[in-house]
Design an enzyme around this catalytic site. Structure first.
Site, PDB file in Angstrom:
ATOM      1  N   HIS A 405      28.252 -33.393 218.043  1.00  0.00           N
ATOM      2  CA  HIS A 405      28.800 -32.122 217.571  1.00  0.00           C
ATOM      3  C   HIS A 405      27.860 -30.967 217.828  1.00  0.00           C
ATOM      4  O   HIS A 405      28.283 -29.837 218.012  1.00  0.00           O
ATOM      5  CB  HIS A 405      29.195 -32.240 216.109  1.00  0.00           C
ATOM      6  CG  HIS A 405      30.347 -33.164 215.968  1.00  0.00           C
ATOM      7  ND1 HIS A 405      30.179 -34.518 215.867  1.00  0.00           N
ATOM      8  CD2 HIS A 405      31.681 -32.941 216.043  1.00  0.00           C
ATOM      9  CE1 HIS A 405      31.358 -35.086 215.846  1.00  0.00           C
ATOM     10  NE2 HIS A 405      32.290 -34.164 215.945  1.00  0.00           N
ATOM     11  N   GLU A 641      47.316 -13.418 200.489  1.00  0.00           N
ATOM     12  CA  GLU A 641      47.112 -14.791 200.978  1.00  0.00           C
ATOM     13  C   GLU A 641      47.934 -15.813 200.211  1.00  0.00           C
ATOM     14  O   GLU A 641      47.736 -17.013 200.367  1.00  0.00           O
ATOM     15  CB  GLU A 641      45.619 -15.165 200.987  1.00  0.00           C
ATOM     16  CG  GLU A 641      44.800 -14.615 199.867  1.00  0.00           C
ATOM     17  CD  GLU A 641      43.286 -14.777 200.041  1.00  0.00           C
ATOM     18  OE1 GLU A 641      42.827 -15.335 201.038  1.00  0.00           O
ATOM     19  OE2 GLU A 641      42.572 -14.330 199.148  1.00  0.00           O
ATOM     20  N   ASP A 665      44.227 -18.665 204.117  1.00  0.00           N
ATOM     21  CA  ASP A 665      44.874 -19.142 202.890  1.00  0.00           C
ATOM     22  C   ASP A 665      46.383 -18.983 202.951  1.00  0.00           C
ATOM     23  O   ASP A 665      47.116 -19.843 202.472  1.00  0.00           O
ATOM     24  CB  ASP A 665      44.311 -18.404 201.666  1.00  0.00           C
ATOM     25  CG  ASP A 665      43.068 -19.097 201.138  1.00  0.00           C
ATOM     26  OD1 ASP A 665      43.103 -20.323 201.006  1.00  0.00           O
ATOM     27  OD2 ASP A 665      42.061 -18.411 200.884  1.00  0.00           O
ATOM     28  N   CYS A 712      42.178 -10.245 207.999  1.00  0.00           N
ATOM     29  CA  CYS A 712      40.800 -10.730 208.112  1.00  0.00           C
ATOM     30  C   CYS A 712      40.738 -12.243 208.257  1.00  0.00           C
ATOM     31  O   CYS A 712      39.668 -12.827 208.296  1.00  0.00           O
ATOM     32  CB  CYS A 712      39.961 -10.281 206.917  1.00  0.00           C
ATOM     33  SG  CYS A 712      40.583 -10.900 205.355  1.00  0.00           S
TER      34      CYS A 712
HETATM   35  C1  PEP Z   1      41.622 -16.043 204.381  1.00  0.00           C
HETATM   36  O1  PEP Z   1      42.052 -16.767 203.483  1.00  0.00           O
HETATM   37  O2  PEP Z   1      42.220 -15.871 205.454  1.00  0.00           O
HETATM   38  C2  PEP Z   1      40.346 -15.328 204.207  1.00  0.00           C
HETATM   39  C3  PEP Z   1      39.936 -14.440 205.087  1.00  0.00           C
HETATM   40  O3  PEP Z   1      39.582 -15.664 203.148  1.00  0.00           O
HETATM   41  P1  PEP Z   1      38.701 -16.989 203.077  1.00  0.00           P
HETATM   42  O4  PEP Z   1      38.749 -17.643 204.436  1.00  0.00           O
HETATM   43  O5  PEP Z   1      37.347 -16.573 202.662  1.00  0.00           O
HETATM   44  O6  PEP Z   1      39.416 -17.788 202.020  1.00  0.00           O
HETATM   45 MG    MG Z   2      41.130 -16.699 201.488  1.00  0.00          MG
END
Ligand code: PEP
Ligand code: MG
Length: 777
Positions: A405, A641, A665, A712
């Protein structure tokens, strides 16, 4: 014993049988004992089996399991088994059964069994039952209310133990027999058989040498295996491994059990983080190993063995280290190099726990400040994931293989690498100039000035598709028809803010503040948080910094914040729910954020909002803190999310300034698949049309209220994902730092009209495969 023999054959293999009774007759046993019978000429056991060494077991409880473990270990040693069947010396038998063998296959937690329900299967993975398929197997087996045992030749393993499965050493096309007993035995067998027979794609580097450089004068060379292509030129530096010192004994086993439990859960949470981070940065292939590491930390066999040691007054650290070392030793002796290399993974996962149990660290593994070619015994996946391409030009390891890996991660980080180069790697003087040829797997030590110059020229002649992207990274991302999209960075630590700017980020679109709260014994103080947020804000020099308030709870447990255990942590008290449940923690963080806001352009982002009332409550607490401090108002947003937040997006949009969609999420909750699940995680894809339709719904609802929408989650950092998202109307993308330049470049090459067409086609797709196929057309 006869009754037992009728339901299960107690013949172990290699002429050894272990007759024993039925559990319901245990009460009849006065004292646990073993009787050893030698039959040098053999006696027919079940049809086809001849027993020469017969060990009768009468056990009141499980006192005999240690001996059973040693005994199954003996099965590796034909000579020893043959000898024990004839030795006239009883002490020799006693000694052999009492001494644990490092190469012993695992003893099962219960009694070995091979009841009526069993299936044969042929391992489909091209590399045998190695870490990934074995992780998937153990994890799937745990999901059934059944005991599962896997037999390969004469070796058996508990099907729920990753370590046990690995130790079977099953190669590609190897045949195994899976037995199960319990209420869900037949369902378990069907699922596990399918799983083990599935072939699994493996990423291997087999590139053609691209640079064409070779030294004119062959000086000292170290030859290994090509693991990641490219030429690295710079001084070598040996990575010294750290040693963790633990006390041998401890007085209070209960306390030690608790310490081990806490260390394990912190390490698991950290691995989950790492999985997400590497997945975002390098894709699922490189990240999957961290799921296997987490599986090691839940391995029932390993945990039981460590627990038995703790019961014997060993400290948690000592017990854990010895258990891991014993197991790693056995793995490393397997004759399949790929499986043997899993010893590195086991040690890596084990060390993650040990670090929290150990006292003194004798030697610190420090990554150099100046750019170097790193030399190391081996690099664990954790080490590799932590490499900064700006400081590590390339690496060469004594051990490891091109499918390790560390190698996969090196390729995704575009760091040239050579592995399996033997101990010569470790005997180089720090600082000596070298050229690492990742295409051919050779390290050239102290080449002539002439060769160095030629290597430099060859390296710069390599046409690098990223060069142009990199050069333009500070230019804005404007589509060909003039629509500007903001591209920000996701960051975990304050110090990454300056890296974000250097990589072309227009701000930090997501500061995962929980990183500051993990891996410690107490929550960070207001002062400490203030310093961190301020550092990030200042590094951004006026560019926006979106601080997400603590997104912990659930699977990211904070040891200093005891919460009741939850059956479904992802559906539990996490994110904003945790902040509201622990207002003192939330208020401290908010105060730190308001103070830091004086030094930059900070916005607040609440994670995991699922309900309007919840948002109102978070806003009310924030407003109260702001008033108490006499601070100015900050722009505030929420993560989208959870499906309920999408459904209520219009109402939620009326209460905040912006939305940031967390596709990681959102995909897990929309698809009802745990994003860290070893079997399902690959399908948790934010480009699934179901998720895209949720995003579309969110953008439309937000537009009605004039609320900005950014994304994000991981798909924002994928070229195809970015185009679909902007086509859906998303105006800000926050991506991992290494993806910034490429995403900006991709946006500059498309018109908004085309992106909208692409988004429409994606929304109309029936499957995620169909969406992804749009990227290939
Ligand atoms: C997401 O859920 O897409 C997010 C950016 O938050 P995290 O990955 O920190 O849960
Ligand atoms: Mg998240």
């Amino acid at each position: 014993m006869l009754a037992r023999e009728k339901v299960a054959n107690t013949y172990l293999g290699k002429g050894v049988a272990i007759p024993h009774g039925m559990p319901q007759d245990r009460e009849l046993i006065r004292r646990t004992g073993l009787a050893v019978l030698q039959v040098p000429d053999g006696v027919a056991w079940q049809p086809g089996d001849t027993a020469r060494l017969i060990i009768g077991i009468a056990a009141r409880a499980d006192e005999h399991l240690g001996i059973l473990g040693n005994l199954t270990g003996l099965l590796y040693d034909d000579e020893m088994v043959a000898r024990l069947a004839i030795t006239p010396d009883p002490q020799e038998v006693v000694a052999a059964l009492s001494a644990p063998r490092v190469d012993a296959p695992l003893s099962e937690p219960g009694e070995p069994f091979e009841a009526g329900l069993a299936v044969e299967a042929v391992v489909g993975s091209a590399h045998g039952l190695h870490a990934r398929p074995a992780t998937a197997f153990a994890e799937a087996a745990k999901g059934f209310d059944a005991e599962v045992m896997v037999r390969h030749g004469t070796h058996r393993a508990n099907g729920k133990s990753l370590a046990g499965l690995l130790r079977l050493g099953v190669k590609a096309q190897g045949r195994v027999r899976i037995s199960a007993r319990g209420p869900e035995a037949s369902a378990a067998l069907a699922a596990l058989q399918r799983l083990i027979e599935e072939s699994e794609p493996e990423e291997v580097f087999s590139g053609e040498p691209a640079h064409g450089w070779a030294p004119l004068a062959a000086g000292a060379t170290v030859r290994g295996l090509a693991a990641a292509p490219g030429l690295a030129i710079g001084p070598v530096r040996l990575l010294r491994q750290r040693k963790i010192v633990v006390a041998r004994c401890a007085k209070d086993p209960e306390r030690e059990r608790q310490r081990l439990g806490e260390a394990l859960s912190m390490a698991r949470a950290e691995l989950q983080e790492l999985y997400q981070e590497v997945r975002e940065r390098s894709g699922p292939a490189g990240a999957a190993i961290f799921l296997a590491h987490a599986e090691f930390l839940s391995d029932p066999e390993l945990l039981a063995r460590a627990d038995r040691r703790i019961a014997r007054d060993e400290s948690a650290g000592w017990a854990w280290r010895e258990t891991i070392e014993e197991e790693a030793e056995s793995l490393s002796k397997l004759d399949d190099p790929l499986l043997a290399s899993r010893a590195t993974d086991l040690r890596d996962a084990g060390t993650r726990v040990l670090r929290r149990l150990g006292g003194v660290i004798e030697e610190k593994a420090e990554l150099p400040r100046e750019p170097v070619i790193l030399l190391a015994e081996d690099l664990t996946p954790s080490d590799a994931a932590g490499l900064d391409p700006a400081r590590v030009l390339g690496f060469c390891t004594a051990g490891g293989g091109p499918t390790s890996h560390a190698a996969i991660i090196a390729r995704s980080l575009e760091i040239p690498a050579v592995v399996g180069a033997g101990p010569a790697v470790l005997h180089q003087r720090d600082g000596v100039p070298a050229v690492l040829d990742g295409d051919n797997g050779i390290l050239y030590i102290d080449p002539s000035e002439e060769d160095l110059a030629a290597a430099r020229a060859a390296r710069s002649a390599l046409v690098h598709p990223c060069d142009e992207e990199h050069r333009d990274r500070h230019e804005p991302a404007v589509t060909t028809d003039g629509v500007r999209i903001e591209v920000d960075a996701n960051a975990g630590l304050a110090k990454e803010a300056s890296q974000a700017v250097a990589a072309g980020g227009e701000g930090v679109g997501l500061l995962r503040s929980e990183f500051l709260f993990l891996e410690r014994d107490t929550a960070p103080s207001e002062e400490e948080q203030y310093a961190a947020y301020r550092e990030a804000a200042e590094a951004l020099g006026g560019l926006p910094l979106i601080v997400r308030t603590l997104d912990a709870g659930g699977d990211k447990a904070l040891p200093y914040l005891p919460m009741p255990a939850e059956e479904n942590p992802f559906l539990g008290v996490r994110g904003i729910r945790l902040c509201i449940a622990r207002p003192e923690l939330f208020r401290t963080q908010l105060r730190a954020i308001f103070r830091a806001a004086a030094h930059g352009s900070i916005k607040i982002l609440y994670p995991m909002v699922s309900d309007v009332a919840e948002l109102r409550e978070a806003l009310a607490i924030t407003e109260e803190v702001r008033r108490e401090m006499g601070a100015g108002r900050l722009e505030t947003g929420i993560m989208i999310e959870v499906p309920s937040a999408v459904a209520m997006a219009s109402e939620l949009a009326g209460l905040v300034d912006f939305f940031s969609i967390g596709t990681n999420d959102l995909a897990q909750y929309v698809l009802a698949m745990d994003r860290g699940h070893p079997l399902l995680a690959r399908q948790v894809d934010g480009l699934h049309p179901a998720v895209l339709r949720m995003i579309d719904q969110t953008v439309r609802a937000a537009a009605g209220k004039g609320t900005r929408v950014g994304v994000c989650g991981g798909v924002a950092g994928e070229p195809l994902g970015a185009l679909i998202l902007i086509g859906l109307g998303v105006t800000e993308l926050s991506v991992s730092i290494p993806s910034i330049a490429a995403i900006k470049a991709r946006i500059r090459n498309v018109s908004m009209a085309d992106a909208q067409g692409l988004a429409r086609r994606a929304l109309a797709c029936e499957s995620v495969e169909a969406v992804r196929a749009l990227g290939k057309g």
